[in-house]
Design a protein around this motif. Structure first.
Motif, PDB file in Angstrom:
ATOM      1  N   GLU A 170       0.820  -1.202   0.000  1.00  0.00           N
ATOM      2  CA  GLU A 170       0.000   0.000   0.000  1.00  0.00           C
ATOM      3  C   GLU A 170       0.861   1.264   0.000  1.00  0.00           C
ATOM      4  O   GLU A 170       0.355   2.376  -0.124  1.00  0.00           O
ATOM      5  CB  GLU A 170      -0.960   0.015   1.184  1.00  0.00           C
ATOM      6  N   GLN A 212      -2.323  -8.041  -2.534  1.00  0.00           N
ATOM      7  CA  GLN A 212      -2.638  -7.586  -3.893  1.00  0.00           C
ATOM      8  C   GLN A 212      -1.496  -7.754  -4.899  1.00  0.00           C
ATOM      9  O   GLN A 212      -1.703  -8.284  -5.995  1.00  0.00           O
ATOM     10  CB  GLN A 212      -3.065  -6.117  -3.862  1.00  0.00           C
ATOM     11  N   ARG A 233      -1.884  -4.369   9.888  1.00  0.00           N
ATOM     12  CA  ARG A 233      -1.571  -2.946   9.736  1.00  0.00           C
ATOM     13  C   ARG A 233      -1.241  -2.327  11.079  1.00  0.00           C
ATOM     14  O   ARG A 233      -2.025  -2.407  12.026  1.00  0.00           O
ATOM     15  CB  ARG A 233      -2.739  -2.212   9.098  1.00  0.00           C
ATOM     16  N   GLU A 235      -1.328   0.632  11.893  1.00  0.00           N
ATOM     17  CA  GLU A 235      -1.848   2.000  11.972  1.00  0.00           C
ATOM     18  C   GLU A 235      -2.409   2.176  13.375  1.00  0.00           C
ATOM     19  O   GLU A 235      -3.084   1.306  13.901  1.00  0.00           O
ATOM     20  CB  GLU A 235      -2.905   2.268  10.901  1.00  0.00           C
ATOM     21  N   GLU A 250      -9.353 -10.394  -1.696  1.00  0.00           N
ATOM     22  CA  GLU A 250      -8.867  -9.549  -2.784  1.00  0.00           C
ATOM     23  C   GLU A 250      -8.926 -10.275  -4.133  1.00  0.00           C
ATOM     24  O   GLU A 250      -8.006 -11.010  -4.486  1.00  0.00           O
ATOM     25  CB  GLU A 250      -7.426  -9.097  -2.498  1.00  0.00           C
ATOM     26  N   GLU A 388     -16.597   2.811   4.435  1.00  0.00           N
ATOM     27  CA  GLU A 388     -15.870   1.992   3.454  1.00  0.00           C
ATOM     28  C   GLU A 388     -15.801   0.525   3.877  1.00  0.00           C
ATOM     29  O   GLU A 388     -15.297   0.205   4.940  1.00  0.00           O
ATOM     30  CB  GLU A 388     -14.446   2.545   3.280  1.00  0.00           C
ATOM     31  N   ILE A 389     -16.313  -0.355   3.023  1.00  0.00           N
ATOM     32  CA  ILE A 389     -16.070  -1.783   3.281  1.00  0.00           C
ATOM     33  C   ILE A 389     -15.206  -2.406   2.190  1.00  0.00           C
ATOM     34  O   ILE A 389     -14.588  -3.442   2.399  1.00  0.00           O
ATOM     35  CB  ILE A 389     -17.362  -2.616   3.494  1.00  0.00           C
TER      36      ILE A 389
HETATM   37  O1  4AD Z   1      -8.534   0.142   1.041  1.00  0.00           O
HETATM   38  P1  4AD Z   1      -7.499  -0.856   1.400  1.00  0.00           P
HETATM   39  O2  4AD Z   1      -6.309  -0.386   2.155  1.00  0.00           O
HETATM   40  O3  4AD Z   1      -7.085  -1.532   0.027  1.00  0.00           O
HETATM   41  C1  4AD Z   1      -6.122  -2.465  -0.151  1.00  0.00           C
HETATM   42  O4  4AD Z   1      -5.471  -2.994   0.723  1.00  0.00           O
HETATM   43  C2  4AD Z   1      -5.985  -2.913  -1.579  1.00  0.00           C
HETATM   44  N1  4AD Z   1      -4.699  -3.646  -1.718  1.00  0.00           N
HETATM   45  C3  4AD Z   1      -7.156  -3.752  -1.967  1.00  0.00           C
HETATM   46  C4  4AD Z   1      -7.115  -4.211  -3.398  1.00  0.00           C
HETATM   47  O5  4AD Z   1      -7.384  -3.419  -4.276  1.00  0.00           O
HETATM   48  N2  4AD Z   1      -6.777  -5.461  -3.637  1.00  0.00           N
HETATM   49  O6  4AD Z   1      -8.164  -2.029   2.244  1.00  0.00           O
HETATM   50  C5  4AD Z   1      -9.254  -2.752   1.710  1.00  0.00           C
HETATM   51  C6  4AD Z   1     -10.332  -2.934   2.743  1.00  0.00           C
HETATM   52  C7  4AD Z   1     -10.957  -1.646   3.239  1.00  0.00           C
HETATM   53  O7  4AD Z   1     -11.970  -1.215   2.378  1.00  0.00           O
HETATM   54  C8  4AD Z   1     -11.499  -2.052   4.595  1.00  0.00           C
HETATM   55  O8  4AD Z   1     -12.741  -2.701   4.454  1.00  0.00           O
HETATM   56  C9  4AD Z   1     -10.489  -3.081   5.051  1.00  0.00           C
HETATM   57  O9  4AD Z   1      -9.795  -3.538   3.909  1.00  0.00           O
HETATM   58  N3  4AD Z   1      -9.539  -2.528   6.009  1.00  0.00           N
HETATM   59  C10 4AD Z   1      -9.539  -2.797   7.325  1.00  0.00           C
HETATM   60  N4  4AD Z   1     -10.361  -3.559   8.075  1.00  0.00           N
HETATM   61  C11 4AD Z   1     -10.098  -3.633   9.402  1.00  0.00           C
HETATM   62  N5  4AD Z   1      -9.074  -3.027  10.000  1.00  0.00           N
HETATM   63  C12 4AD Z   1      -8.204  -2.256   9.289  1.00  0.00           C
HETATM   64  N6  4AD Z   1      -7.166  -1.680   9.901  1.00  0.00           N
HETATM   65  C13 4AD Z   1      -8.435  -2.112   7.891  1.00  0.00           C
HETATM   66  N7  4AD Z   1      -7.804  -1.449   6.894  1.00  0.00           N
HETATM   67  C14 4AD Z   1      -8.486  -1.725   5.773  1.00  0.00           C
END
Ligand code: 4AD
Ligand code: MG
Length: 465
Positions: A170, A212, A233, A235, A250, A388-389
């Motif tokens: 990411e 991904q 993550r 974060e 994914e 966002e899901i």
């Molecule tokens: O939007 P994100 O960061 O996208 C990706 O990781 C891309 N690589 C996806 C892709 O295109 N293949 O994360 C995708 C989803 C988010 O929309 C959210 O639903 C979930 O992952 N997400 C989390 N869920 C729980 N805890 C967290 N810390 C999350 N971060 C993201």
């Protein structure tokens, strides 16, 4: 024979037939007439089966009457129609074997009453025995199976991508480091930096934030693929929708553009909502009664409606003219906050929204640059009640554009050598998305915090159990 309680309650056994059930006592009540009613559950369905235990049993006085919630038992008896309201069938017990006692019922933390979700988290090892956590667990399983089935039916291959990785897919720098180096005695380079060449993998490695990039490699060969696995993550966001360890689905599709992948996301969500309404009607009825009145209609409405597509730029205008004051001010270029996402999905549209074409500066390096030079072909699925899901995009398949993006974002081209190869050798347009599995389970059950829909949540400051 050993019967699963779901089958007993569903009428799979004839009246008068002898069965044995094995499970845990949910409640026990003694009647004056010298009979005890013991409700036994085994997790196979929401309800417990009632065992009617007569005083004639040899261990009635010294065992059956001493049973308390959570004791484990094996009950043998005959199937009978139940007189009372509730279930149609019960068991007239002829034998009750107590397998495990509860040491001291006063110290058992899961007494059969309503506990707060915060309280249950402190007993993550015992909460699977509660009604609510049992229901969450079955619904979660149903959703996972339905997701695999959906992709299988559409000819996707499931790819197991690695958990330990050297690349930040990411580009957000939120990774947990994996290392076997001796912390007391870290090897250093001449420049004084930690010398990861002496580490286990001979380089610096991390827990993956997303599968991904790896799945793109298989997409550019098997055409339709997906990952379903844990992601990590670091974060530091202590919110009800973030976990440090969560599961992500994914999919990645070759020769697909943004519109194709948005449609795939919509189809997949509808498919799994239908599955859960059909297969877990008992648990969904419980959520509707206890957690969120609207739980069932909400999913049905999603199945019946088509998701609204909206451009980021239009969404900004809608937010600006909404007359609402947001904590985080709205202007073109901002990363939408959950208050904005929820306004769009809940108040403006009242249904899921697929927001598309975001400013490139707030999105990851791999997203495909649009002709306007300002936005990328990204999409987020925003659900009412949670935001966002799903996040996804069409990928940048043009090598020179990709290199420019890496440069702009301060990422080292050399670190993405193998990923760039996919653009050098037979590149194709391709697109994919990531669905956060806990956010999906939270949305479906109406349970507002992702910590309560994963078995053992990992969040800042908390990795017990
Ligand atoms: O939007 P994100 O960061 O996208 C990706 O990781 C891309 N690589 C996806 C892709 O295109 N293949 O994360 C995708 C989803 C988010 O929309 C959210 O639903 C979930 O992952 N997400 C989390 N869920 C729980 N805890 C967290 N810390 C999350 N971060 C993201
Ligand atoms: Mg995202």
């Amino acid at each position: 024979s050993h019967a699963v309680i779901h089958d007993v309650l569903a009428g799979r056994y004839a009246e008068g037939e002898t069965v044995t059930v094995k499970g845990w006592v949910r409640t026990k009540r003694d009647s004056k007439a010298g009979i005890s009613f013991v409700a036994v559950h085994d997790g196979s369905c929401f309800d417990a089966v009632q065992a009617v235990v007569p005083a004639e049993l040899s261990n009635y006085e010294n065992e059956v009457k001493r049973l308390t919630t959570a004791c484990s038992v094996i009950v043998t008896g005959t199937i009978a129609r139940s007189e009372g309201k509730g279930q149609q069938f019960e068991i007239q017990a002829t034998e009750v074997e107590v397998v495990g006692w509860v040491e001291n019922p006063d110290t058992y933390p899961m007494a059969p009453k309503r506990h707060s979700m915060e309280y249950l988290r402190e007993f993550a090892h015992l909460r699977p025995r509660t009604n609510i956590n049992g229901a969450v667990t079955r619904v979660r399983n149903c959703l996972a199976q339905a997701i695999h089935r959906f992709f299988h039916e559409r000819g996707f291959n499931w790819i197991s991508t690695p958990i330990i990785t050297a690349s930040d897919s990411e580009g957000a720098g939120e990774m947990f480091r994996v290392s076997t180096l001796d912390l007391e005695n870290l090897p250093r380079t001449e420049q004084g930096k930690v010398d990861y060449s002496q580490d286990f993998f001979a380089k610096e490695t991390f827990l993956t934030v997303s599968g991904q990039l790896n799945v793109e490699s298989f997409c550019c060969a098997l055409s339709k693929v997906y990952t379903f696995g844990p992601t990590f993550r670091a974060e530091n966001s202590n919110t009800s929708r973030h976990l440090a360890e969560f599961w992500m689905i994914e999919p990645e599709v070759a020769f697909a553009d943004l519109a194709d992948i948005a449609q795939l996301a919509e189809d997949m969500l509808k498919y799994v909502f239908q599955a859960v309404l059909t297969e877990r009607a008992d648990d969904m009825a419980f959520f509707a009664e206890r957690v969120d009145q609207d739980a069932i209609q909400r999913l049905q409405k999603m199945i019946d409606s088509s998701f609204v597509r909206m451009d980021y730029t239009d969404a900004i205008e809608i937010l600006k003219s909404s007359g609402k004051t947001f904590n985080y001010p709205v202007e073109w270029g901002i990363d939408l906050q959950s208050e904005h996402e929820r306004y769009l999905a809940e108040e403006h549209v009242g249904a899921p929204v697929i927001l598309q074409n975001y400013p490139k500066d707030i999105k990851a390096f791999y997203m495909r640059l649009n002709d306007d030079g300002k936005t990328v072909a990204a999409m987020d699925v925003l659900a009412p009640g949670i935001g966002e899901i799903i996040g996804g995009s069409q990928r940048e398949e043009r090598l020179d554009n990709l290199d420019q993006r890496l440069l702009d974002m301060g990422l080292d081209k050399e670190d993405y050598g193998w990923y760039r190869d996919l653009r050098r050798f037979g590149t194709v347009p391709h697109s994919g998305f990531g669905l956060g599995f806990e956010r999906l389970v939270s949305y479906v059950t109406g349970i507002g915090n992702v910590r309560d829909v994963i078995a053992f949540p990992r969040t800042p400051g908390s990795a017990d159990f």
